[in-house]
Design a protein around this motif. Structure first.
Motif, short mmCIF file in Angstrom:
data_model
loop_
_atom_site.label_atom_id
_atom_site.label_comp_id
_atom_site.label_asym_id
_atom_site.label_seq_id
_atom_site.Cartn_x
_atom_site.Cartn_y
_atom_site.Cartn_z
N MET A 1 -60.39 -18.04 2.26
CA MET A 1 -60.88 -18.87 1.17
C MET A 1 -59.92 -20.04 0.96
O MET A 1 -58.71 -19.86 0.87
CB MET A 1 -60.99 -18.05 -0.12
N ASP A 2 -60.49 -21.23 0.88
CA ASP A 2 -59.67 -22.44 0.80
C ASP A 2 -60.32 -23.43 -0.16
O ASP A 2 -61.48 -23.28 -0.55
CB ASP A 2 -59.54 -23.06 2.20
N ALA A 3 -59.55 -24.44 -0.53
CA ALA A 3 -60.05 -25.63 -1.22
C ALA A 3 -60.87 -25.28 -2.45
O ALA A 3 -60.36 -24.65 -3.38
CB ALA A 3 -60.86 -26.48 -0.22
N ASP A 4 -62.15 -25.70 -2.47
CA ASP A 4 -62.95 -25.51 -3.68
C ASP A 4 -63.20 -24.04 -4.00
O ASP A 4 -63.42 -23.69 -5.17
CB ASP A 4 -64.28 -26.25 -3.55
N ALA A 5 -63.15 -23.17 -3.02
CA ALA A 5 -63.27 -21.74 -3.31
C ALA A 5 -62.12 -21.29 -4.21
O ALA A 5 -62.30 -20.48 -5.11
CB ALA A 5 -63.28 -20.94 -2.02
N LEU A 6 -60.94 -21.83 -3.97
CA LEU A 6 -59.78 -21.51 -4.81
C LEU A 6 -59.91 -22.15 -6.19
O LEU A 6 -59.50 -21.56 -7.20
CB LEU A 6 -58.49 -21.97 -4.12
N ASN A 7 -60.47 -23.36 -6.23
CA ASN A 7 -60.68 -24.00 -7.53
C ASN A 7 -61.67 -23.20 -8.38
O ASN A 7 -61.52 -23.10 -9.60
CB ASN A 7 -61.16 -25.43 -7.33
N ILE A 8 -62.68 -22.63 -7.72
CA ILE A 8 -63.64 -21.78 -8.45
C ILE A 8 -62.93 -20.54 -8.98
O ILE A 8 -63.12 -20.13 -10.14
CB ILE A 8 -64.81 -21.41 -7.52
N LEU A 9 -62.09 -19.92 -8.16
CA LEU A 9 -61.35 -18.73 -8.59
C LEU A 9 -60.45 -19.04 -9.78
O LEU A 9 -60.29 -18.21 -10.68
CB LEU A 9 -60.53 -18.18 -7.44
N SER A 10 -59.85 -20.23 -9.77
CA SER A 10 -58.94 -20.57 -10.86
C SER A 10 -59.68 -20.79 -12.18
O SER A 10 -59.09 -20.68 -13.25
CB SER A 10 -58.14 -21.83 -10.50
N GLN A 11 -60.98 -21.08 -12.10
CA GLN A 11 -61.78 -21.30 -13.31
C GLN A 11 -62.30 -20.00 -13.91
O GLN A 11 -62.67 -19.95 -15.08
CB GLN A 11 -62.97 -22.22 -12.99
N ASP A 12 -62.35 -18.93 -13.10
CA ASP A 12 -62.96 -17.69 -13.57
C ASP A 12 -62.16 -16.51 -13.02
O ASP A 12 -62.39 -16.04 -11.91
CB ASP A 12 -64.41 -17.61 -13.10
N GLU A 13 -61.20 -16.02 -13.81
CA GLU A 13 -60.34 -14.94 -13.35
C GLU A 13 -61.11 -13.64 -13.13
O GLU A 13 -60.68 -12.78 -12.35
CB GLU A 13 -59.22 -14.70 -14.37
N SER A 14 -62.26 -13.48 -13.78
CA SER A 14 -63.03 -12.25 -13.59
C SER A 14 -63.50 -12.10 -12.15
O SER A 14 -63.77 -10.99 -11.69
CB SER A 14 -64.23 -12.23 -14.53
N MET A 15 -63.61 -13.21 -11.44
CA MET A 15 -64.05 -13.16 -10.05
C MET A 15 -63.02 -12.48 -9.15
O MET A 15 -63.35 -11.99 -8.07
CB MET A 15 -64.37 -14.57 -9.56
N TRP A 16 -61.75 -12.45 -9.62
CA TRP A 16 -60.72 -11.80 -8.81
C TRP A 16 -61.00 -10.32 -8.64
O TRP A 16 -60.60 -9.71 -7.63
CB TRP A 16 -59.34 -11.99 -9.47
N GLU A 17 -61.69 -9.72 -9.59
CA GLU A 17 -62.01 -8.30 -9.47
C GLU A 17 -62.91 -8.02 -8.29
O GLU A 17 -62.99 -6.88 -7.81
CB GLU A 17 -62.66 -7.82 -10.76
N LEU A 18 -63.60 -9.03 -7.81
CA LEU A 18 -64.53 -8.87 -6.69
C LEU A 18 -63.86 -9.13 -5.34
O LEU A 18 -64.47 -8.87 -4.30
CB LEU A 18 -65.72 -9.82 -6.86
N MET A 19 -62.64 -9.63 -5.38
CA MET A 19 -61.97 -9.99 -4.13
C MET A 19 -61.69 -8.74 -3.30
O MET A 19 -61.14 -7.76 -3.80
CB MET A 19 -60.66 -10.71 -4.42
N PRO A 20 -62.04 -8.76 -2.01
CA PRO A 20 -61.69 -7.62 -1.17
C PRO A 20 -60.19 -7.62 -0.86
O PRO A 20 -59.55 -8.67 -0.85
CB PRO A 20 -62.50 -7.87 0.11
N ASP A 21 -59.63 -6.44 -0.66
CA ASP A 21 -58.24 -6.36 -0.22
C ASP A 21 -58.09 -7.10 1.11
O ASP A 21 -59.00 -7.10 1.95
CB ASP A 21 -57.81 -4.91 -0.04
#
Length: 502
Positions: free
Chosen positions: A349-369
């Motif tokens: 995940m790069d660029a705007d995908a990271l910007n999206i993650l920074s806007q919504d911390e709840s999405m981190w719960e979905l991140m695979p190890d």
């Protein structure tokens, strides 16, 4: 190559002295000889001024001065303190130096600052890596005087005044600004941090024969990934390998006005050896991707201008998302659904995908190890909060990798690949020509290709970062750093593979 905190290096020195065994003065002579060889290769002619402090770094400096005098060079020595205040080994080297009749040693005082020849090359041996507080008094004034001249300065082991790791509490006005630093056995962690570039200058590591057993047995959280280490990661496909064996990658990239990112990432992915690539783009990007990257298969979004969905990912070996996708609500929803559908599939995940993650911390719960994220410092600060130094950011990134169980590629001059256990691998390839639009998109493509080919996430991150930098280094045979653009880097990926295999 391991990178040790300075306290550990001192223990390794002592182990070497006790178990080689070797006398401490002879180990100092070995270090001084290594410095002397490198220094004379860099500066084969000219007069030299040697600055010697009270500790063992000063002892190294006095030994180097003796070697230069014996070589017929004109040398003037300036000591920061009197003989009786020198360390034991520094005293021995002072006595050896005194036996050379043409040697002149000046005891430095504030009135004698201007006696240092500004036409000479200066060897800085004032203070070593054991320093733990900012310089003050005469030492600080001497450093300030040297820094205000245009003289060439070469530091022994570490620039005087610089701490080996964290310099947050240091005084930048009290640190030598070296043009060159010749370090012993290992680089210092401080050399790899952006805020210290002005002090360290160009740096090189010289082997001084510290005991290999203790180096092997002593653990470290930091490693400098040189060519030899990276080459061991590179796989050789078999003669009968076919495109199905080389992986099928899915890249989600591009939006209105940013289709170049999708093109660059796709080309880099193909150049890095993936067998099959499907690039998912907005509908109006179809003609662009089919024309610019005919080797890639195109998956078309229902939206004309952005990504709002993704194809069935079951047939893909790895997924890459981010280059040029923007941060519109429909794209955010699509990325959330993508993370829910991954089911352990490798992702970068790069660029705007990271910007999206920074806007919504709840999405981190979905991140695979074991996902790979590739932030530059600004993107990482948006994810983890602002940092006031590169050292603080590095520590945050190590903890972030542990907490989130992701592999972080923290981009920069010595890009840091940080594993899920917090272990950090600094990259040794690359140049400032890579600071150009699209360079990060190219890296995403390379990482995606390696993941699809079956490399582990850590192997893919370390190898991909090195190949990316090596491709840029190969360009220096043809052009200056200022002229490098991302498409040039992509054109050299094949040559980088070839160079690494040789």
């Amino acid at each position: 190559m391991k990178i040790f905190p300075v306290a550990q290096v001192s223990s390794i020195d002592q182990y070497t002295i006790q178990n080689e065994p070797i006398a401490s003065i002879d180990l100092m002579e070995r270090a001084a000889s290594a410095f002397y060889r490198r220094f004379t290769a860099l500066y084969p002619h000219g007069d030299v001024s040697v600055l010697a402090g009270p500790g063992n770094n000063g002892g190294d400096a006095l030994a180097v001065a003796r070697m230069l005098l014996q070589d017929g060079r004109d040398v003037e020595v300036f000591m920061l303190t009197s003989e009786d205040k020198l360390s034991q080994d520094a005293q021995l080297n002072y006595q050896r130096l005194q036996r050379i009749k043409k040697c002149t040693v000046t005891l430095q005082s504030e009135e004698q600052l201007t006696a240092i020849g500004t036409e000479n090359t200066i060897i800085d041996g004032l203070f070593g890596s054991g320093l733990n507080r900012p310089l003050e008094g005469l030492a600080q004034k001497l450093v300030a005087y040297i820094n205000n001249t245009n003289v060439q300065v070469v530091s022994i082991d570490i620039p005087s005044g610089l701490f080996g790791e964290d310099n947050a509490g240091n005084d930048p006005e009290a640190i030598i600004m070296a043009d060159y630093t010749i370090s012993f056995q290992f680089p210092k962690l401080a050399f790899l941090l952006a805020e210290n570039e002005a002090f360290v200058g160009e740096w090189v590591v010289e082997e001084i024969g510290l005991h290999p057993q203790i180096i092997k047995e002593t653990s470290s959280d930091y490693c400098y990934s040189d060519r030899q280490l990276i080459r061991q990661l590179l796989k050789q496909p078999g003669r009968f390998s076919h495109k199905g064996d080389m992986g099928h990658a899915l890249l989600l990239a591009g939006s209105y006005g940013k289709m170049g990112a999708a093109v660059l990432a796709s080309k880099a992915c193909l150049k890095a050896g993936v067998g099959l690539l499907t690039t998912h783009v907005p509908r109006l990007g179809y003609g662009i991707i089919q024309t610019a990257v005919p080797e890639a298969m195109a998956s078309i979004d229902r939206s004309d201008i952005l990504l709002s969905e993704f194809p069935d990912i079951n047939g893909f070996d790895a997924v890459g998302v981010g280059p040029g996708i923007g941060t519109k609500p429909n794209t955010i929803t699509a990325m959330r659904e993508l993370l829910q559908a991954l089911n352990g599939k490798p992702i970068v995940m790069d660029a705007d995908a990271l910007n999206i993650l920074s806007q919504d911390e709840s999405m981190w719960e979905l991140m695979p190890d074991n996902a790979i994220i590739t932030p530059h410092p600004g993107e990482f600060d948006r994810l983890a909060g602002p940092s006031y130094s590169a050292f603080e950011r590095l520590q945050k990134a190590q903890q972030f990798a542990i907490d989130m169980q992701v592999v972080i590629v923290l981009k920069g001059a010595f890009t840091a690949v940080i594993n899920v256990d917090g272990h950090c691998y600094f990259n040794s390839s690359g140049n400032y020509g890579m600071a150009t639009a699209g360079s990060g998109d190219a890296l995403t493509g390379i990482l995606l290709a390696l993941l699809a080919q079956g490399y582990s996430v850590l192997e893919a991150a370390r190898l991909g970062v090195y190949l990316h930098g090596l491709a840029a280094d190969l360009l220096l045979q043809q052009m200056a750093e200022e002229a490098i653009v991302a498409s040039d880097i992509i054109s050299k990926i094949g040559a980088a593979f070839q160079s690494l295999r040789r």
